[in-house]
Every structure is written in C-alpha cells, then in structure tokens.
Design a protein around this motif. Structure first.
Motif, PDB file in Angstrom:
ATOM      1  N   MET A 124     -11.159 -23.402  28.491  1.00 56.07           N
ATOM      2  CA  MET A 124     -11.437 -24.577  28.943  1.00 56.07           C
ATOM      3  C   MET A 124     -12.397 -24.704  27.444  1.00 56.07           C
ATOM      4  SD  MET A 124     -12.963 -26.811  31.339  1.00 56.07           S
ATOM      5  CE  MET A 124     -14.388 -27.877  31.436  1.00 56.07           C
ATOM      6  N   ALA A 125     -13.048 -23.589  26.584  1.00 56.86           N
ATOM      7  CA  ALA A 125     -12.965 -23.604  24.979  1.00 56.86           C
ATOM      8  C   ALA A 125     -12.343 -24.003  24.099  1.00 56.86           C
ATOM      9  CB  ALA A 125     -13.408 -22.312  24.671  1.00 56.86           C
ATOM     10  N   VAL A 126     -10.950 -24.046  24.302  1.00 56.70           N
ATOM     11  CA  VAL A 126     -10.368 -24.771  23.071  1.00 56.70           C
ATOM     12  C   VAL A 126     -10.468 -26.517  23.720  1.00 56.70           C
ATOM     13  CG1 VAL A 126      -7.373 -25.170  23.033  1.00 56.70           C
ATOM     14  CG2 VAL A 126      -8.224 -22.902  23.554  1.00 56.70           C
ATOM     15  N   ILE A 127     -10.473 -26.645  24.920  1.00 55.66           N
ATOM     16  CA  ILE A 127     -11.163 -28.123  25.399  1.00 55.66           C
ATOM     17  C   ILE A 127     -11.828 -28.679  24.849  1.00 55.66           C
ATOM     18  CG2 ILE A 127     -11.257 -29.347  27.162  1.00 55.66           C
ATOM     19  CD1 ILE A 127      -9.042 -28.419  28.716  1.00 55.66           C
ATOM     20  N   ALA A 128     -12.650 -27.595  24.703  1.00 57.38           N
ATOM     21  CA  ALA A 128     -14.561 -28.385  24.605  1.00 57.38           C
ATOM     22  C   ALA A 128     -14.483 -28.539  22.853  1.00 57.38           C
ATOM     23  CB  ALA A 128     -15.707 -27.518  24.826  1.00 57.38           C
ATOM     24  N   LEU A 129     -13.890 -27.482  22.077  1.00 56.26           N
ATOM     25  CA  LEU A 129     -13.513 -27.739  20.611  1.00 56.26           C
ATOM     26  C   LEU A 129     -12.673 -28.855  20.068  1.00 56.26           C
ATOM     27  CD1 LEU A 129     -12.545 -23.804  19.884  1.00 56.26           C
ATOM     28  CD2 LEU A 129     -14.850 -24.914  19.039  1.00 56.26           C
ATOM     29  N   LEU A 130     -12.113 -29.509  20.863  1.00 56.36           N
ATOM     30  CA  LEU A 130     -10.473 -30.261  20.509  1.00 56.36           C
ATOM     31  C   LEU A 130     -11.863 -32.015  21.034  1.00 56.36           C
ATOM     32  CD1 LEU A 130      -7.223 -29.545  22.143  1.00 56.36           C
ATOM     33  CD2 LEU A 130      -7.878 -29.524  19.411  1.00 56.36           C
ATOM     34  N   MET A 131     -12.300 -31.552  21.345  1.00 55.58           N
ATOM     35  CA  MET A 131     -13.498 -32.662  22.524  1.00 55.58           C
ATOM     36  C   MET A 131     -14.383 -33.075  21.395  1.00 55.58           C
ATOM     37  SD  MET A 131     -13.401 -35.009  24.875  1.00 55.58           S
ATOM     38  CE  MET A 131     -14.171 -36.368  25.525  1.00 55.58           C
ATOM     39  N   GLY A 132     -15.041 -31.924  21.151  1.00 53.72           N
ATOM     40  CA  GLY A 132     -15.698 -31.569  19.866  1.00 53.72           C
ATOM     41  C   GLY A 132     -15.465 -32.163  18.498  1.00 53.72           C
ATOM     42  N   SER A 133     -14.436 -31.967  17.855  1.00 57.06           N
ATOM     43  CA  SER A 133     -14.173 -32.647  16.352  1.00 57.06           C
ATOM     44  C   SER A 133     -12.985 -34.229  17.232  1.00 57.06           C
ATOM     45  CB  SER A 133     -12.696 -32.134  17.095  1.00 57.06           C
ATOM     46  OG  SER A 133     -11.270 -31.980  15.169  1.00 57.06           O
ATOM     47  N   PHE A 134     -12.880 -33.852  17.728  1.00 56.35           N
ATOM     48  CA  PHE A 134     -12.774 -35.675  18.753  1.00 56.35           C
ATOM     49  C   PHE A 134     -13.897 -36.639  18.377  1.00 56.35           C
ATOM     50  CE2 PHE A 134     -11.914 -39.570  21.131  1.00 56.35           C
ATOM     51  CZ  PHE A 134     -10.886 -39.867  20.832  1.00 56.35           C
ATOM     52  N   LEU A 135     -15.443 -36.148  19.323  1.00 55.21           N
ATOM     53  CA  LEU A 135     -16.074 -37.160  18.884  1.00 55.21           C
ATOM     54  C   LEU A 135     -16.205 -36.723  17.523  1.00 55.21           C
ATOM     55  CD1 LEU A 135     -17.422 -36.198  22.243  1.00 55.21           C
ATOM     56  CD2 LEU A 135     -16.759 -38.380  21.700  1.00 55.21           C
ATOM     57  N   GLY A 136     -16.659 -35.596  17.182  1.00 57.99           N
ATOM     58  CA  GLY A 136     -17.372 -35.520  15.507  1.00 57.99           C
ATOM     59  C   GLY A 136     -16.341 -36.775  14.301  1.00 57.99           C
ATOM     60  N   PHE A 137     -15.407 -36.832  15.318  1.00 56.34           N
ATOM     61  CA  PHE A 137     -14.391 -38.045  14.337  1.00 56.34           C
ATOM     62  C   PHE A 137     -14.931 -38.727  13.975  1.00 56.34           C
ATOM     63  CE2 PHE A 137     -10.762 -40.479  13.233  1.00 56.34           C
ATOM     64  CZ  PHE A 137     -10.568 -40.459  12.339  1.00 56.34           C
ATOM     65  N   PHE A 138     -14.972 -39.749  15.507  1.00 57.65           N
ATOM     66  CA  PHE A 138     -15.506 -41.072  16.119  1.00 57.65           C
ATOM     67  C   PHE A 138     -16.964 -41.089  15.288  1.00 57.65           C
ATOM     68  CE2 PHE A 138     -11.228 -40.877  17.692  1.00 57.65           C
ATOM     69  CZ  PHE A 138     -10.808 -42.491  17.759  1.00 57.65           C
ATOM     70  N   GLY A 139     -17.766 -40.067  15.765  1.00 52.75           N
ATOM     71  CA  GLY A 139     -18.784 -40.281  15.132  1.00 52.75           C
ATOM     72  C   GLY A 139     -18.947 -40.395  13.414  1.00 52.75           C
ATOM     73  N   GLY A 140     -18.169 -39.108  13.166  1.00 55.69           N
ATOM     74  CA  GLY A 140     -18.377 -39.111  11.073  1.00 55.69           C
ATOM     75  C   GLY A 140     -17.534 -40.968  10.603  1.00 55.69           C
ATOM     76  N   PHE A 141     -16.308 -41.319  11.279  1.00 58.29           N
ATOM     77  CA  PHE A 141     -15.641 -42.088  11.061  1.00 58.29           C
ATOM     78  C   PHE A 141     -16.742 -43.641  11.025  1.00 58.29           C
ATOM     79  CE2 PHE A 141     -12.646 -45.510  11.187  1.00 58.29           C
ATOM     80  CZ  PHE A 141     -12.091 -45.778  10.055  1.00 58.29           C
TER      81      PHE A 141
END
Length: 67
Positions: A1-18
C-alpha cells in the motif's frame, strides 16, 4: 500500500507541477518544489496513518492487559 501511495503522490506531483509551470506560469524551480512537496506529502500519508494506528493500538492493548 505504501508503494502505491508513493507512486500516486509522484503522479499527482508531476501533474501538479506541470500544470503550475505550463498553465499558471510558475518558474521551473517553483514547479519542481511543488512536485516534491506533493509527492513526498502524499507519499508519507500512509506511513503517518500506520504509525498513528500502531501507536493507538499498542496503547489500547496496554490499557486492557491484565497486571
């Protein structure tokens, strides 16, 4: 579950930053900072929740344990 949260955070962070960089005209440094803040913040939420849950369950077990 933690790995999924890290990937989801990275995904949302990318789109937020972009989005902040491309649409709202933020500087690249600010957009990267937003990426790291979102990725780490959302990625750490499950760890914090698990630590709080573990602390609460151990206190409950200590309170109900016979002496």
């Amino acid at each position: 579950m933690a790995v999924i949260a890290l990937l989801m955070g990275s995904f949302l962070g990318f789109f937020g930053g972009f989005t902040a960089w491309g649409i709202f005209g933020w500087s690249a440094g600010s957009a990267v900072t937003l990426y790291f803040a979102l990725a780490l913040g959302l990625g750490l939420l499950p760890f914090i929740a698990a630590a709080l849950r573990r602390g609460a369950s151990s206190k409950a077990m200590a309170a109900t344990a016979p002496n």
